[in-house]
Design a protein around this motif. Structure first.
Motif, PDB file in Angstrom:
ATOM      1  N   LEU A   1     -19.402  -4.683 -29.165  1.00 35.32           N
ATOM      2  CA  LEU A   1     -20.862  -4.985 -28.853  1.00 35.32           C
ATOM      3  C   LEU A   1     -21.804  -3.488 -28.164  1.00 35.32           C
ATOM      4  O   LEU A   1     -22.651  -3.204 -28.742  1.00 35.32           O
ATOM      5  CB  LEU A   1     -21.079  -6.015 -28.171  1.00 35.32           C
ATOM      6  N   CYS A   2     -20.999  -2.832 -27.558  1.00 39.19           N
ATOM      7  CA  CYS A   2     -21.704  -1.625 -26.774  1.00 39.19           C
ATOM      8  C   CYS A   2     -21.996  -0.593 -27.701  1.00 39.19           C
ATOM      9  O   CYS A   2     -22.633   0.413 -27.507  1.00 39.19           O
ATOM     10  CB  CYS A   2     -21.125  -1.456 -25.503  1.00 39.19           C
ATOM     11  N   THR A   3     -21.333  -0.733 -28.947  1.00 35.80           N
ATOM     12  CA  THR A   3     -21.179   0.485 -30.087  1.00 35.80           C
ATOM     13  C   THR A   3     -22.577   0.250 -30.954  1.00 35.80           C
ATOM     14  O   THR A   3     -22.669   1.005 -31.809  1.00 35.80           O
ATOM     15  CB  THR A   3     -19.850   0.574 -30.667  1.00 35.80           C
TER      16      THR A   3
ATOM     17  N   SER B   1     -18.377 -12.528 -25.749  1.00 34.68           N
ATOM     18  CA  SER B   1     -18.963 -12.350 -26.872  1.00 34.68           C
ATOM     19  C   SER B   1     -18.627 -11.039 -27.901  1.00 34.68           C
ATOM     20  O   SER B   1     -19.125 -11.033 -28.933  1.00 34.68           O
ATOM     21  CB  SER B   1     -20.349 -12.765 -26.849  1.00 34.68           C
ATOM     22  N   CYS B   2     -17.582 -10.432 -27.263  1.00 37.53           N
ATOM     23  CA  CYS B   2     -17.370  -9.283 -27.731  1.00 37.53           C
ATOM     24  C   CYS B   2     -15.905  -9.119 -28.430  1.00 37.53           C
ATOM     25  O   CYS B   2     -14.996  -9.945 -27.919  1.00 37.53           O
ATOM     26  CB  CYS B   2     -17.374  -8.205 -26.797  1.00 37.53           C
ATOM     27  N   THR B   3     -15.917  -8.477 -29.336  1.00 35.80           N
ATOM     28  CA  THR B   3     -14.648  -8.512 -30.186  1.00 35.80           C
ATOM     29  C   THR B   3     -13.593  -7.696 -29.497  1.00 35.80           C
ATOM     30  O   THR B   3     -12.470  -7.782 -30.060  1.00 35.80           O
ATOM     31  CB  THR B   3     -14.732  -8.324 -31.898  1.00 35.80           C
TER      32      THR B   3
ATOM     33  N   THR C   1     -13.036  -0.435 -18.870  1.00 37.59           N
ATOM     34  CA  THR C   1     -14.467  -0.393 -18.920  1.00 37.59           C
ATOM     35  C   THR C   1     -15.180  -2.080 -19.234  1.00 37.59           C
ATOM     36  O   THR C   1     -16.145  -2.099 -18.530  1.00 37.59           O
ATOM     37  CB  THR C   1     -15.160   0.548 -19.794  1.00 37.59           C
ATOM     38  N   CYS C   2     -14.206  -2.653 -19.781  1.00 38.45           N
ATOM     39  CA  CYS C   2     -14.793  -4.150 -20.151  1.00 38.45           C
ATOM     40  C   CYS C   2     -14.656  -5.085 -18.883  1.00 38.45           C
ATOM     41  O   CYS C   2     -15.358  -6.175 -19.342  1.00 38.45           O
ATOM     42  CB  CYS C   2     -13.899  -4.501 -21.468  1.00 38.45           C
ATOM     43  N   ASP C   3     -14.016  -4.837 -17.884  1.00 35.42           N
ATOM     44  CA  ASP C   3     -13.742  -5.675 -16.783  1.00 35.42           C
ATOM     45  C   ASP C   3     -14.951  -6.468 -16.065  1.00 35.42           C
ATOM     46  O   ASP C   3     -14.832  -7.460 -16.162  1.00 35.42           O
ATOM     47  CB  ASP C   3     -12.984  -4.934 -15.634  1.00 35.42           C
ATOM     48  N   ASP C   4     -15.990  -5.684 -16.017  1.00 35.56           N
ATOM     49  CA  ASP C   4     -17.292  -6.433 -15.418  1.00 35.56           C
ATOM     50  C   ASP C   4     -18.262  -6.227 -16.564  1.00 35.56           C
ATOM     51  O   ASP C   4     -19.483  -6.217 -16.063  1.00 35.56           O
ATOM     52  CB  ASP C   4     -17.574  -5.610 -14.353  1.00 35.56           C
ATOM     53  N   CYS C   5     -18.034  -6.234 -17.687  1.00 34.16           N
ATOM     54  CA  CYS C   5     -18.990  -6.426 -18.732  1.00 34.16           C
ATOM     55  C   CYS C   5     -19.638  -7.741 -19.038  1.00 34.16           C
ATOM     56  O   CYS C   5     -18.807  -8.793 -19.274  1.00 34.16           O
ATOM     57  CB  CYS C   5     -18.406  -5.499 -20.060  1.00 34.16           C
ATOM     58  N   ARG C   6     -20.859  -8.037 -18.898  1.00 32.21           N
ATOM     59  CA  ARG C   6     -21.449  -9.377 -19.209  1.00 32.21           C
ATOM     60  C   ARG C   6     -21.218  -9.935 -20.437  1.00 32.21           C
ATOM     61  O   ARG C   6     -21.614 -10.902 -20.740  1.00 32.21           O
ATOM     62  CB  ARG C   6     -22.729  -9.427 -18.579  1.00 32.21           C
TER      63      ARG C   6
HETATM   64  S1  SF4 Z   1     -16.627  -5.986 -23.392  1.00 37.97           S
HETATM   65 FE1  SF4 Z   1     -16.122  -3.696 -23.658  1.00 37.97          FE
HETATM   66  S2  SF4 Z   1     -16.388  -3.239 -25.594  1.00 37.97           S
HETATM   67 FE2  SF4 Z   1     -17.237  -4.989 -25.344  1.00 37.97          FE
HETATM   68  S3  SF4 Z   1     -19.575  -4.484 -24.860  1.00 37.97           S
HETATM   69 FE3  SF4 Z   1     -18.444  -4.676 -22.914  1.00 37.97          FE
HETATM   70  S4  SF4 Z   1     -17.776  -2.830 -22.524  1.00 37.97           S
HETATM   71 FE4  SF4 Z   1     -18.206  -2.690 -24.625  1.00 37.97          FE
END
Ligand code: SF4
Length: 365
Positions: free
Chosen positions: A311-313, A345-347, A336-341
């Motif tokens: 999603l972040c791309t 919902s991200c693949t 990096t994804c560990d604390d991503c909200r």
């Molecule tokens: S979970 Fe990881 S890849 Fe997905 S949007 Fe967050 S940082 Fe980016």
């Protein structure tokens, strides 16, 4: 990574055997079968199943996670293959490794030889959980068209609740196939067919087969007429990124009967690993061509999806088109994804995604 093969102690069989593992009492959603292998005992490292009087020892620390899995055991081999995992929506049967194309980003490079497993696959479908979706892929499954159509007919008769997602290069249909296709329940089959450019020479270069686009165009029209539910699939490459706008025009003008157009990021395996540096397009930096293609397709009423895009791309306005397309068994996330909200919902990424040579625009949201 989820293991699709598990070590077993060989059992005395002379033909490949398909059984459904049972570690709990059967529920009412799957009728008991002679092909059920019930758990007899287990410890921290192994589980023993009763297979028609023989003991099958499976090396696993998670026996309960195998409940309902349909597995293939091959004579003389010390492994079992989890053909259909009951807890997963990502089950695919590899029909063949043969193919008549040699796509520059092929994730499953073709092999010369074929082993016919249709009888085992039919048994697996019969034992599958209710209303499962099962992928059929290759190689090119329709190189074995007569057997494949027979398999589909029998599978749909035995299990009308099952849906199929067939990946085919669309090269092997003839007008005479129409009756066979129409004898199937076409509504329960999604046909995933790649198209890489509207320019025939670019498409042909990507699939490494002269004349492929012309045959594909004819057969997409044929499949549409036969009632196929089509998923057009376009992998984004440096070879076709500048062609996406023209391709969006093409699919909306000539293939608007398609169910969905999937624009896909590259998977770093097979030939794609070999060609990664030349063909991986960092769409976290260069999203404009995709945005234009999505805008055109959606604006003209063609359902459009983005597969394999973290999603972040993707710019926020286009994230609604992203799907959880990466199969659970080969999906990973980065630290990096560990604390991503957005994580739920991200693949995410393919297990073999090379983070040092991948997207430059990854970041926790
Ligand atoms: S979970 Fe990881 S890849 Fe997905 S949007 Fe967050 S940082 Fe980016």
């Amino acid at each position: 990574m989820i293991q699709l093969q598990l070590k077993v102690e060989p059992i005395p069989i002379v033909e490949p055997l398909v059984v459904r593992l049972r570690t709990s009492l059967p529920d009412t959603s799957a009728a008991a079968s002679d092909h059920d292998a019930r758990i007899v005992s287990h410890d921290a490292e192994t589980a023993d199943f009763d297979v028609n009087g023989f003991s099958l020892r499976v090396h696993t620390r998670h026996a309960e996670s195998l409940d309902g899995d349909v597995v293939l055991i091959v004579p003389g081999r010390g492994t079992l293959h989890r053909l259909i995992r009951a807890s997963s929506n990502h089950n695919t049967l590899l029909i063949t490794e043969q193919c008549d194309q040699k796509c520059i980003m092929c994730s499953q490079p073709p092999k010369k030889y074929h082993t016919d497993m249709f009888d085992q696959f039919l048994q697996a479908v019969v034992l599958a959980p209710m209303e499962a979706t099962i992928g059929l892929s290759g190689g090119e499954p329709f190189l074995h068209k007569a057997r494949l159509l027979e398999f589909l007919r029998k599978a749909q008769t035995a299990r009308p609740d099952i849906r199929f997602h067939i990946l085919t290069n669309g090269q092997h249909f003839e007008p005479s196939d129409e009756a066979d296709l129409k004898s199937l329940n076409m509504a329960s089959i999604l046909w995933g067919i790649p198209i890489y450019a509207a320019n025939p020479s670019i498409h042909d270069l990507i699939v490494a087969k002269g004349g492929a686009f012309e045959i594909l165009a004819r057969n997409l029209a044929f499949l549409g007429k036969a009632g196929a539910v089509l998923e057009l699939r376009t992998v984004v490459l440096n070879s076709n990124i500048t062609e996406l706008e023209e391709l969006a025009n093409h699919v909306t003008r000539h293939l608007s009967f398609s169910h969905v157009w999937a624009i896909m990021q590259l998977e770093n395996i097979g030939y794609a690993r070999m060609n990664w540096d030349a063909e991986f397009c960092d769409t976290s930096r260069e999203f404009d061509s995709i945005a234009t293609a999505v805008d055109l397709a959606v604006g003209r009423g063609l359902r459009t999806k983005l597969y394999n895009f973290p999603l972040c791309t993707v710019p926020p306005a286009y994230r609604e088109y992203c799907t959880l397309s990466i199969s659970d068994w080969k999906q990973k996330f980065l630290s990096t994804c560990d604390d991503c909200r957005l994580r739920s919902s991200c693949t995410g990424f393919f297990e073999w995604y090379p983070d040092k040579r991948g997207f430059s625009g990854i970041g926790s949201q």
